[in-house]
Scaffold this active site. Structure first.
Site, PDB file in Angstrom:
ATOM      1  N   HIS A 233      32.947  93.171  93.042  1.00  0.00           N
ATOM      2  CA  HIS A 233      33.370  92.334  91.421  1.00  0.00           C
ATOM      3  C   HIS A 233      34.059  90.977  91.196  1.00  0.00           C
ATOM      4  O   HIS A 233      34.838  90.267  92.059  1.00  0.00           O
ATOM      5  CB  HIS A 233      34.234  93.176  91.755  1.00  0.00           C
ATOM      6  CG  HIS A 233      34.755  93.522  89.840  1.00  0.00           C
ATOM      7  ND1 HIS A 233      34.725  92.811  89.340  1.00  0.00           N
ATOM      8  CD2 HIS A 233      34.542  95.346  89.199  1.00  0.00           C
ATOM      9  CE1 HIS A 233      35.319  93.547  87.788  1.00  0.00           C
ATOM     10  NE2 HIS A 233      33.977  94.814  87.883  1.00  0.00           N
ATOM     11  N   ARG A 372      24.268  96.999  91.956  1.00  0.00           N
ATOM     12  CA  ARG A 372      24.367  98.398  91.478  1.00  0.00           C
ATOM     13  C   ARG A 372      24.701  97.633  89.685  1.00  0.00           C
ATOM     14  O   ARG A 372      25.771  97.085  89.769  1.00  0.00           O
ATOM     15  CB  ARG A 372      25.259  99.250  92.234  1.00  0.00           C
ATOM     16  CG  ARG A 372      26.130 100.250  91.395  1.00  0.00           C
ATOM     17  CD  ARG A 372      27.420 101.143  91.870  1.00  0.00           C
ATOM     18  NE  ARG A 372      28.760  99.982  92.179  1.00  0.00           N
ATOM     19  CZ  ARG A 372      29.526 100.712  90.631  1.00  0.00           C
ATOM     20  NH1 ARG A 372      30.122 101.629  90.325  1.00  0.00           N
ATOM     21  NH2 ARG A 372      30.407  99.171  90.735  1.00  0.00           N
TER      22      ARG A 372
HETATM   23  C1  SIN Z   1      34.744  98.247  85.814  1.00  0.00           C
HETATM   24  O1  SIN Z   1      35.246  99.011  85.671  1.00  0.00           O
HETATM   25  O2  SIN Z   1      34.842  96.704  86.442  1.00  0.00           O
HETATM   26  C2  SIN Z   1      33.740  98.827  87.327  1.00  0.00           C
HETATM   27  C3  SIN Z   1      33.352 100.233  87.222  1.00  0.00           C
HETATM   28  C4  SIN Z   1      32.540  99.784  88.049  1.00  0.00           C
HETATM   29  O3  SIN Z   1      32.478  99.290  89.409  1.00  0.00           O
HETATM   30  O4  SIN Z   1      31.404 100.688  88.094  1.00  0.00           O
END
Ligand code: SIN
Length: 513
Positions: A233, A372
């Site tokens: 992320h 994903r």
């Molecule tokens: C996020 O809220 O950025 C994460 C959502 C996810 O990982 O699907």
């Protein structure tokens, strides 16, 4: 643990108390099931931490075909298109299932579901609950539903250590609890154990999520798919806190930008900019940090003063770090967040071992491909839990075989963490992967507390070594391009060990891998 689980033999056993496990148990009612959870329900599951919600084509301007197109584009040529089609088309019904179970989704003053935007979605289609507290709210409702369903026997404080396989099919679960080892005879087991973040220093997952389900399946001889694809992320809160607090993509969906210490929006020239697919944003942030810059999320203008109201969990995490998210720049860096690979399953969750199913992050259905699409994973868990439950219920009952309960120590990912963090980060190269494979092979064979996490790490490392291309979240600096034909990968523990031994004994292979 307050009951003797040996008296509960031969009913289906679900391992894991997150959203996938709870939903599977609920869909199995009224068939009696045993749900094993390491911690009190809701206490330690990464599901409860989910900020993003569930992706479903619910808007007037949206339809499942558009959701499917975005999923396939983010997956970078590697999705199983039929699996993706069936899951995204079932997504709107899954939201209804959750509403019926009491989940209080965020709604407009008129009562319609409020739809958010996240990266690489062409439409607003993310359903949230409690702003950035979606996972917490879903878990609240599901835990309450499970506790009031008499057919579900929940055993907390118990950890599965081995799956027992007899004559090629599941015969039981060897587990450990405060009173010692126990063996539960059963011919039907569902793995719903979550992800692998605890194998990395920088992760947004609970540190206890360290691939236990993958280890159980690996030691039982299961086939895995796409293990090399690990999602980072781009916007974890940079600082000393571990696990790292997540700054949801929804913040960028509401207009926040990514800047460096000079104020430059260095993603400006990238198609989609801050809302490009997650792998692209993560790599751009990673490279900018590697070039010596500092990188920040700038939410001062948008969502600005609305920040704390829209994102209370994130505002609180920032506050603990001395940052006022509406007024200050938020320091960020990429962190391990999700595993696209897992135990290879069909859409009914069936693995390669008769009697073993998998659901949620531990499984690989082919929905996510190489990267994903945001908020597709909770959707996948909810949708597939129904199909898994139907498949388990329809399978003929094979009675487990009695076996001796022997004590196996709790896994310790400590020695594995630095190896995976170094070799399997946002970018990888053959040299680093081979070094890691060598050490992980030795660790995995030592019968010590690190051997199960090392076995999982070894399979991922070998899968990453064998993929000599860059695709989605798997970026090899020594193979920076993709190859024309995208193929999903398969792996077993035996194959990973054989490949690692071959790399050891054949320096020539080292030069090409
Ligand atoms: C996020 O809220 O950025 C994460 C959502 C996810 O990982 O699907």
């Amino acid at each position: 643990m307050s009951m003797d689980v040996r008296n509960l033999a031969n009913r289906p056993v679900i391992i894991g108390g997150g959203i996938a496990g709870l939903m599977t148990a609920l869909h199995m009612a009224p068939e009696q099931v045993l749900l094993l959870s390491r911690s009190p329900l809701g206490a330690d599951a990464s599901s409860a931490w989910a900020q993003g919600g569930l992706a479903a084509s619910l808007g007037d301007d949206d339809k499942p075909a558009l959701h499917l197109a975005d999923t396939l584009a983010a997956g970078d040529g590697l999705c199983d298109a039929e699996a993706a089609r069936r899951i995204v088309y079932a997504a709107p019904a899954a939201i209804e299932d959750l509403s019926r179970l009491g989940v209080r989704f965020d709604r407009t003053p008129e009562g319609a579901l409020r739809l958010g935007l996240e990266a690489a979605h062409g439409r607003r289609r993310i359903v949230h609950a409690g702003g950035d507290g979606s996972g917490r709210e879903i878990m609240r409702a599901l835990v309450a539903a499970v506790r009031s369903t008499p057919s579900i026997v929940v055993v907390e404080g118990i950890e599965a250590r081995r799956l027992v396989v007899e004559d090629g099919r599941i015969a039981g679960v060897l587990a450990s609890c405060s009173t010692g080892p126990v063996f539960v005879a059963t011919g039907r087991v569902v793995l719903a154990t979550g992800g692998i973040g605890g194998l990395f220093h920088d992760t947004t997952n609970p540190l206890g999520s360290c691939g236990q389900g993958l280890a159980l399946a690996a030691r039982a001889g299961a086939i895995f798919a796409d293990l090399e694809f690990i999602q980072f992320h781009p916007t974890a809160l940079d600082g000393p806190c571990r696990p790292m607090p997540l700054i949801s993509e929804a913040v960028r969906g509401e207009g926040a930008t990514i800047v460096d210490e000079t104020g430059r929006r260095f993603l400006d020239g990238v198609p989609g900019a801050e809302l490009a697919p997650r792998d692209i944003v993560a790599r751009a942030v990673w490279r900018h940090l590697a070039d010596g810059h500092r990188v920040f999320l700038d939410a001062r203008e948008k969502p600005g003063a609305m920040f704390a109201r829209q994102f209370p969990t994130i505002a609180s995490a920032c506050g603990k770090a001395g940052i006022d998210a509406a007024r200050d720049l938020i320091p960020i860096r990429p962190a391990q967040h999700y595993h696209m690979g897992g135990v290879a399953v069909d859409l009914a969750g069936r693995t390669s071992i008769p009697g073993l199913w998998a659901c949620g992050e531990v499984a690989s259905t082919g929905l996510h491909g190489a990267n994903r699409l945001a908020s597709n994973s909770l959707t996948e868990a909810i949708v597939c839990a129904r199909w898994v439950a139907e498949s388990v219920a329809a399978s003929p009952e094979h009675r487990g075989k009695p076996a001796m309960a022997s004590d196996l120590p709790a896994p310790d990912p400590g020695p594995v963490r630095p190896l995976l963090s170094h070799a399997l980060g946002v970018t990888r190269d053959g040299k680093g992967l081979k070094q890691a494979a060598r050490t992980l092979l030795a660790l995995s064979q030592r019968h010590e507390t690190a051997s199960d996490p090392a076995a999982v790490g070894l399979m991922i490392t070998v899968a990453a070594l064998l993929r000599r291309e860059s695709r989605g979240a798997h970026f090899r600096t020594d193979f920076p391009h993709d190859v024309a034909m995208a193929r999903r990968s398969q792996m077993t523990l035996d194959a990973a060990i054989a490949a690692a031994l071959e790399f050891e004994s054949s320096p020539m292979l080292e030069s090409v891998a």
